[in-house]
Design a protein around this motif. Structure first.
Motif, PDB file in Angstrom:
ATOM      1  N   ILE A  43       0.808  -1.228   0.000  1.00  0.00           N
ATOM      2  CA  ILE A  43       0.000   0.000   0.000  1.00  0.00           C
ATOM      3  C   ILE A  43       0.842   1.280   0.000  1.00  0.00           C
ATOM      4  CG2 ILE A  43      -1.691   1.341   1.334  1.00  0.00           C
ATOM      5  CD1 ILE A  43      -3.038  -1.315   2.047  1.00  0.00           C
ATOM      6  N   PRO A  44       1.908   1.386   0.843  1.00  0.00           N
ATOM      7  CA  PRO A  44       2.711   2.629   0.800  1.00  0.00           C
ATOM      8  C   PRO A  44       3.285   2.930  -0.576  1.00  0.00           C
ATOM      9  CG  PRO A  44       3.267   1.326   2.727  1.00  0.00           C
ATOM     10  CD  PRO A  44       2.391   0.465   1.879  1.00  0.00           C
ATOM     11  N   TYR A  45       3.645   1.888  -1.338  1.00  0.00           N
ATOM     12  CA  TYR A  45       4.250   2.090  -2.661  1.00  0.00           C
ATOM     13  C   TYR A  45       3.191   2.486  -3.693  1.00  0.00           C
ATOM     14  CZ  TYR A  45       7.761  -0.408  -0.050  1.00  0.00           C
ATOM     15  OH  TYR A  45       8.643  -0.787   0.932  1.00  0.00           O
ATOM     16  N   ILE A  46       1.974   1.975  -3.526  1.00  0.00           N
ATOM     17  CA  ILE A  46       0.884   2.361  -4.425  1.00  0.00           C
ATOM     18  C   ILE A  46       0.477   3.810  -4.163  1.00  0.00           C
ATOM     19  CG2 ILE A  46      -1.521   1.907  -5.065  1.00  0.00           C
ATOM     20  CD1 ILE A  46      -0.984  -1.056  -4.484  1.00  0.00           C
ATOM     21  N   VAL A  47       0.425   4.194  -2.888  1.00  0.00           N
ATOM     22  CA  VAL A  47       0.115   5.591  -2.532  1.00  0.00           C
ATOM     23  C   VAL A  47       1.194   6.521  -3.065  1.00  0.00           C
ATOM     24  CG1 VAL A  47      -0.174   7.210  -0.612  1.00  0.00           C
ATOM     25  CG2 VAL A  47      -1.228   4.956  -0.482  1.00  0.00           C
ATOM     26  N   LEU A  49       3.116   5.960  -5.624  1.00  0.00           N
ATOM     27  CA  LEU A  49       2.971   5.985  -7.080  1.00  0.00           C
ATOM     28  C   LEU A  49       1.893   6.982  -7.493  1.00  0.00           C
ATOM     29  CD1 LEU A  49       3.538   4.867  -9.918  1.00  0.00           C
ATOM     30  CD2 LEU A  49       1.893   3.036  -9.448  1.00  0.00           C
ATOM     31  N   MET A  50       0.774   6.961  -6.778  1.00  0.00           N
ATOM     32  CA  MET A  50      -0.310   7.908  -7.063  1.00  0.00           C
ATOM     33  C   MET A  50       0.169   9.353  -6.863  1.00  0.00           C
ATOM     34  SD  MET A  50      -3.445   8.426  -7.929  1.00  0.00           S
ATOM     35  CE  MET A  50      -4.997   9.280  -7.634  1.00  0.00           C
ATOM     36  N   ASN A  51       0.930   9.582  -5.807  1.00  0.00           N
ATOM     37  CA  ASN A  51       1.459  10.910  -5.522  1.00  0.00           C
ATOM     38  C   ASN A  51       2.368  11.386  -6.664  1.00  0.00           C
ATOM     39  OD1 ASN A  51       2.176  13.121  -3.405  1.00  0.00           O
ATOM     40  ND2 ASN A  51       4.153  12.321  -4.036  1.00  0.00           N
ATOM     41  N   CYS A  52       3.246  10.501  -7.136  1.00  0.00           N
ATOM     42  CA  CYS A  52       4.171  10.859  -8.218  1.00  0.00           C
ATOM     43  C   CYS A  52       3.430  11.123  -9.531  1.00  0.00           C
ATOM     44  CB  CYS A  52       5.194   9.753  -8.414  1.00  0.00           C
ATOM     45  SG  CYS A  52       6.351   9.575  -7.049  1.00  0.00           S
ATOM     46  N   LEU A  53       2.419  10.323  -9.816  1.00  0.00           N
ATOM     47  CA  LEU A  53       1.622  10.530 -11.030  1.00  0.00           C
ATOM     48  C   LEU A  53       0.931  11.893 -11.007  1.00  0.00           C
ATOM     49  CD1 LEU A  53      -0.004   6.984 -11.366  1.00  0.00           C
ATOM     50  CD2 LEU A  53       1.543   8.035 -13.027  1.00  0.00           C
ATOM     51  N   ALA A 103      -3.862  -5.895  -7.066  1.00  0.00           N
ATOM     52  CA  ALA A 103      -4.698  -5.469  -8.195  1.00  0.00           C
ATOM     53  C   ALA A 103      -5.893  -4.646  -7.724  1.00  0.00           C
ATOM     54  CB  ALA A 103      -5.173  -6.689  -8.979  1.00  0.00           C
ATOM     55  N   MET A 104      -6.537  -5.094  -6.637  1.00  0.00           N
ATOM     56  CA  MET A 104      -7.726  -4.393  -6.124  1.00  0.00           C
ATOM     57  C   MET A 104      -7.378  -3.028  -5.536  1.00  0.00           C
ATOM     58  SD  MET A 104      -9.958  -7.458  -4.381  1.00  0.00           S
ATOM     59  CE  MET A 104     -11.250  -6.316  -3.874  1.00  0.00           C
ATOM     60  N   THR A 105      -6.114  -2.832  -5.177  1.00  0.00           N
ATOM     61  CA  THR A 105      -5.675  -1.528  -4.657  1.00  0.00           C
ATOM     62  C   THR A 105      -5.162  -0.633  -5.777  1.00  0.00           C
ATOM     63  OG1 THR A 105      -5.014  -2.645  -2.603  1.00  0.00           O
ATOM     64  CG2 THR A 105      -4.238  -0.392  -2.928  1.00  0.00           C
ATOM     65  N   ALA A 106      -4.336  -1.205  -6.663  1.00  0.00           N
ATOM     66  CA  ALA A 106      -3.669  -0.409  -7.694  1.00  0.00           C
ATOM     67  C   ALA A 106      -4.609   0.027  -8.811  1.00  0.00           C
ATOM     68  CB  ALA A 106      -2.495  -1.193  -8.275  1.00  0.00           C
ATOM     69  N   ILE A 107      -5.504  -0.852  -9.248  1.00  0.00           N
ATOM     70  CA  ILE A 107      -6.384  -0.521 -10.382  1.00  0.00           C
ATOM     71  C   ILE A 107      -7.305   0.663 -10.075  1.00  0.00           C
ATOM     72  CG2 ILE A 107      -8.277  -1.378 -11.828  1.00  0.00           C
ATOM     73  CD1 ILE A 107      -6.858  -4.111 -11.801  1.00  0.00           C
ATOM     74  N   PRO A 108      -7.997   0.687  -8.915  1.00  0.00           N
ATOM     75  CA  PRO A 108      -8.810   1.878  -8.599  1.00  0.00           C
ATOM     76  C   PRO A 108      -7.989   3.163  -8.522  1.00  0.00           C
ATOM     77  CG  PRO A 108      -9.434   0.053  -7.183  1.00  0.00           C
ATOM     78  CD  PRO A 108      -8.194  -0.377  -7.908  1.00  0.00           C
ATOM     79  N   VAL A 109      -6.752   3.054  -7.987  1.00  0.00           N
ATOM     80  CA  VAL A 109      -5.877   4.228  -7.898  1.00  0.00           C
ATOM     81  C   VAL A 109      -5.556   4.768  -9.286  1.00  0.00           C
ATOM     82  CG1 VAL A 109      -3.491   4.900  -7.381  1.00  0.00           C
ATOM     83  CG2 VAL A 109      -4.848   3.729  -5.648  1.00  0.00           C
ATOM     84  N   LEU A 110      -5.227   3.875 -10.214  1.00  0.00           N
ATOM     85  CA  LEU A 110      -4.920   4.301 -11.585  1.00  0.00           C
ATOM     86  C   LEU A 110      -6.147   4.865 -12.288  1.00  0.00           C
ATOM     87  CD1 LEU A 110      -2.592   1.337 -12.658  1.00  0.00           C
ATOM     88  CD2 LEU A 110      -1.915   3.660 -12.011  1.00  0.00           C
ATOM     89  N   VAL A 134      -6.067  19.190  -9.517  1.00  0.00           N
ATOM     90  CA  VAL A 134      -4.948  18.242  -9.417  1.00  0.00           C
ATOM     91  C   VAL A 134      -4.155  18.463  -8.131  1.00  0.00           C
ATOM     92  CG1 VAL A 134      -2.860  17.372 -10.538  1.00  0.00           C
ATOM     93  CG2 VAL A 134      -4.808  18.122 -11.927  1.00  0.00           C
ATOM     94  N   GLY A 135      -3.891  19.724  -7.816  1.00  0.00           N
ATOM     95  CA  GLY A 135      -3.121  20.037  -6.603  1.00  0.00           C
ATOM     96  C   GLY A 135      -3.859  19.661  -5.332  1.00  0.00           C
ATOM     97  N   GLY A 136      -5.175  19.869  -5.313  1.00  0.00           N
ATOM     98  CA  GLY A 136      -5.968  19.531  -4.130  1.00  0.00           C
ATOM     99  C   GLY A 136      -5.943  18.030  -3.848  1.00  0.00           C
ATOM    100  N   VAL A 137      -6.157  17.235  -4.892  1.00  0.00           N
ATOM    101  CA  VAL A 137      -6.110  15.769  -4.728  1.00  0.00           C
ATOM    102  C   VAL A 137      -4.689  15.333  -4.372  1.00  0.00           C
ATOM    103  CG1 VAL A 137      -6.475  13.538  -5.843  1.00  0.00           C
ATOM    104  CG2 VAL A 137      -8.027  15.443  -6.330  1.00  0.00           C
TER     105      VAL A 137
END
Length: 248
Positions: A43-47, A49-53, A103-110, A134-137
């Motif tokens: 989970i920390p790495y998926i979060v 990844l979302m932050n970097c995207l 998959a259930m964590t990463a796919i919704p994030v993407l 974008v900045g708020g999220v």
């Protein structure tokens, strides 16, 4: 002069942040070597990844005005490569049940990222509103990402040992946060400075814990007496006391 200062801080912030992104490579070398994710969480790495995207997208001319936030693109672009690699390695070596969880964590994030990218591109027609979205999220995701060290700090306090919180990682976290806070303030962008408002105090707290518990550990080790050495000293004292008795 001001522009040179901003660029210098941005470059230093990039170096510190990339070092922070690269830190988990030690963990994933272990995962590859053992062919198991053990008790590690993805989970920390998926979060992250979302932050970097989000912040890579924030720094691109679609959201920002031209290339005003180019340093964000470089550092978070590198972060995407690191975090995506970690997630893929985790997925490859996890159990079938673990793969489903990833998959259930990463796919919704993407999916959420794609929705935000599409909305910011077509629903809004000016940079100000795109930045707000974008900045708020991104600010919310960054707060979640920077809050993750709280788990490690709790463990340090419970065990009174900094074994679970390596000093280089804590130092890189503090430097990256403080540099990006300074950069965000210089360019007057709350969405760049905002995450570091939380990250910087947490980085300071980690260093304080290092000073406290590392010093305590060193003191305890210095106070330990070697049993063999202690016996010798005891014999010497007894012999010395005996000599004093004889001479008297």
């Amino acid at each position: 002069m001001a522009e040179s200062l901003r660029m210098t801080i941005a470059v230093l912030g990039n170096v510190a942040a990339v070092s922070l992104y690269a830190a988990p490579t030690v963990t994933f070398k272990r995962v590859i070597r053992k062919k198991s994710t053990e008790e590690f969480s993805c989970i920390p790495y998926i979060v992250a990844l979302m932050n970097c995207l989000l912040f890579t997208w924030y720094g691109l001319p679609v959201v920002s005005n031209k290339w005003e936030n180019f340093p964000l693109v470089t550092v978070n672009g590198a972060g995407i490569l690191f975090e995506l690699s970690y997630v893929l390695i985790y997925f490859w070596f996890s159990s079938p049940k673990g793969k489903v969880k990833v998959a259930m964590t990463a796919i919704p994030v993407l999916i959420v990222f794609c929705v935000i990218a599409i909305l910011s591109s077509f629903a809004f027609h000016d940079h100000r509103h795109r930045k707000l979205l974008v900045g708020g999220v991104g600010l919310g995701v960054s707060i979640a990402m920077y809050s993750s060290p709280l788990v490690a700090m709790k463990k340090v306090i419970q065990t009174k040992s900094v074994e679970f919180m390596p000093l280089p990682l804590s130092l890189c976290s503090f430097l990256a946060s403080s540099l990006w806070l300074t950069y965000g303030l210089l360019i007057r962008d709350i969405f760049v400075a905002g995450p570091s408002v939380i990250g910087t105090p947490l980085g300071i707290l980690q260093l304080v814990l290092h000073c406290k518990y590392r010093t305590r550990r060193e003191t305890e080790e210095n106070n330990k007496v070697d049993p063999h050495k202690g016996n010798i000293e005891k014999v010497d004292l007894e012999m010395g006391h005996g000599k004093e008795c004889v001479s008297s």
